[in-house]
Design a protein around this motif. Structure first.
Motif, PDB file in Angstrom:
ATOM      1  N   LYS A   1      -7.121   3.431   2.328  1.00  0.00           N
ATOM      2  CA  LYS A   1      -5.829   3.077   1.743  1.00  0.00           C
ATOM      3  C   LYS A   1      -5.875   2.895   0.228  1.00  0.00           C
TER       4      LYS A   1
ATOM      5  N   ILE B   1     -10.200  -0.019   1.431  1.00  0.00           N
ATOM      6  CA  ILE B   1      -9.302   0.174   0.285  1.00  0.00           C
ATOM      7  C   ILE B   1     -10.128   0.846  -0.806  1.00  0.00           C
TER       8      ILE B   1
ATOM      9  N   SER C   1       0.852  -1.188   0.000  1.00  0.00           N
ATOM     10  CA  SER C   1       0.000   0.000   0.000  1.00  0.00           C
ATOM     11  C   SER C   1       0.888   1.238   0.000  1.00  0.00           C
TER      12      SER C   1
ATOM     13  N   VAL D   1      -3.976   0.579  -2.574  1.00  0.00           N
ATOM     14  CA  VAL D   1      -3.185  -0.652  -2.642  1.00  0.00           C
ATOM     15  C   VAL D   1      -2.831  -0.958  -4.096  1.00  0.00           C
TER      16      VAL D   1
ATOM     17  N   THR E   1      -2.323  -3.196   3.791  1.00  0.00           N
ATOM     18  CA  THR E   1      -2.683  -1.918   4.420  1.00  0.00           C
ATOM     19  C   THR E   1      -2.207  -1.843   5.873  1.00  0.00           C
TER      20      THR E   1
ATOM     21  N   GLY F   1      -5.441   6.693   5.955  1.00  0.00           N
ATOM     22  CA  GLY F   1      -5.038   5.325   6.235  1.00  0.00           C
ATOM     23  C   GLY F   1      -4.933   5.041   7.722  1.00  0.00           C
TER      24      GLY F   1
END
Ligand SMILES: NC(=O)c1ccc[n+]([C@@H]2O[C@H](COP(=O)([O-])OP(=O)(O)OC[C@H]3O[C@@H](n4cnc5c(N)ncnc54)[C@H](OP(=O)(O)O)[C@@H]3O)[C@@H](O)[C@H]2O)c1
Length: 302
Positions: free
Chosen positions: A296, A272, A36, A298, A110, A141
């Motif tokens: 996050k 994500i 990530s 990724v 993550t 995040g």
């Protein structure tokens, strides 16, 4: 081996063919399946040389049996020596944990920086049961995981996000109150987890209660903070402004295993909102930089 390197002259990163890493004694060799992007890595790009290899988060498969790990095992790892934006990486065994079957590579990727930071911030806070805490950068995040872990520890969480759109989902993760400006939060707070810097840190110093702690662990805005320490004395007796860094160099394998277990059991959810093949790395960096990623981003490898 294909790897991503810093190309500061272009403002981007680029792919390059380099020799595969040779593991040192104590290392685990991992074929990377996902990583990530952390804001800290983006902030580090301009200050590093051409050819520098970024990347802290790793999710992948053990390539060779060694140091208690078996070839083929699915693992999550933290690379303090950078370099995880690559097809293969060697990581000291104390920074690697086996993944439960239920946790995919993208979810695992993550965890190392973002979730370890959130976990350790909560641990450093003492008992949060019934206490009020403030989380800035809550849409990001670290922030989305911190909201969940603080709330699970019994805290009443006020979350700060940049807009109502950015705040989506935070209540479901455990935030009791959501505001779009730290200055609008209603203190006092026993703990403030502050990562935006600038005026947000100044607001945090106004909002911390007597004996409380402002954990300053980031400066996403890049702005300096106007602070009157004399003003900080009034109403904030014995409050602490503490710089916080999530790693000390000590192994993180047990904490990584705990976090992966929480994700596996459905206790911790990782959001994500950007997931693509690593060919899209520069697009991903721009999306995180421009605050377009909730939770996050990724990148999957291969
Ligand atoms: N000290 C440590 O050990 C440690 C560990 C991990 C991370 N960090 C730092 O902690 C911060 C958060 O990391 P992260 O990976 O969670 O980042 P992230 O995913 O990019 O989240 C950062 C959040 O900060 C908010 N923000 C508020 N003002 C901002 C501004 N002026 N510019 C950019 N973002 C702003 C953004 O939310 P909105 O758009 O909703 O406002 C964004 O969601 C970063 O500064 C990082 O370097 C430090």
């Amino acid at each position: 081996m294909r790897t991503i390197v810093n190309t500061p002259a272009t403002g981007d990163v680029a792919f390059r063919e380099l020799d595969a890493p040779v593991p040192a004694a104590g290392d685990v060799l991992i074929d990377v399946k996902a990583f990530s992007v952390n804001r800290g890595e983006i902030l580090n790009l301009p200050g590093n040389a051409e050819g520098w290899r970024p990347g802290w988060d790793v999710a992948g498969v053990v390539a060779e049996t060694a140091n208690g790990f078996t070839a083929g095992q699915r693992v999550v790892a933290l690379s303090l020596a950078d370099g995880s934006w690559a097809e293969r990486i060697a990581v000291p065994a104390g920074f690697v944990a086996v993944l439960p079957d239920e946790v995919g590579f993208a979810e695992a990727a993550t965890l190392p920086v973002a979730a370890l930071t959130a976990l350790r911030l909560v641990r450093e806070s003492g008992s949060l049961l019934g206490r009020r805490v403030l989380v800035t950068g809550a849409a990001g995040g670290v922030g989305r995981i911190l909201v969940q872990l603080a709330s699970a520890a019994g805290a009443e969480v006020t979350a700060v996000a940049g807009s109502a759109e950015r705040a989506k989902g935070l209540t479901g993760l455990g935030a009791a109150v959501v505001v779009t400006d730290a200055a609008d939060a209603e203190g006092p707070f026993a703990a403030v987890y502050e990562s935006a810097g600038g005026v947000s840190l100044a607001a945090a110093l106004e909002l911390v209660g007597p004996g409380g702690t402002v954990f300053s662990y980031g400066n996403s805005s890049g702005e300096p903070t106007p602070v009157s320490f004399f003003q900080f004395f009034g109403g904030h007796e014995q409050a602490v402004l503490r710089h916080f860094v999530f790693v000390t160099g000590a192994p993180v394998d047990a904490d990584l295993a705990e976090l992966a277990g929480l994700v596996g059991s459905g206790t911790l959810s990782v959001e994500i909102s950007y997931r693509k093949d690593w060919e899209h790395i520069n697009e991903a960096l721009a999306a995180v930089r421009d605050r377009r990623v909730a939770g996050k981003a990724v990148l999957t490898v291969g």
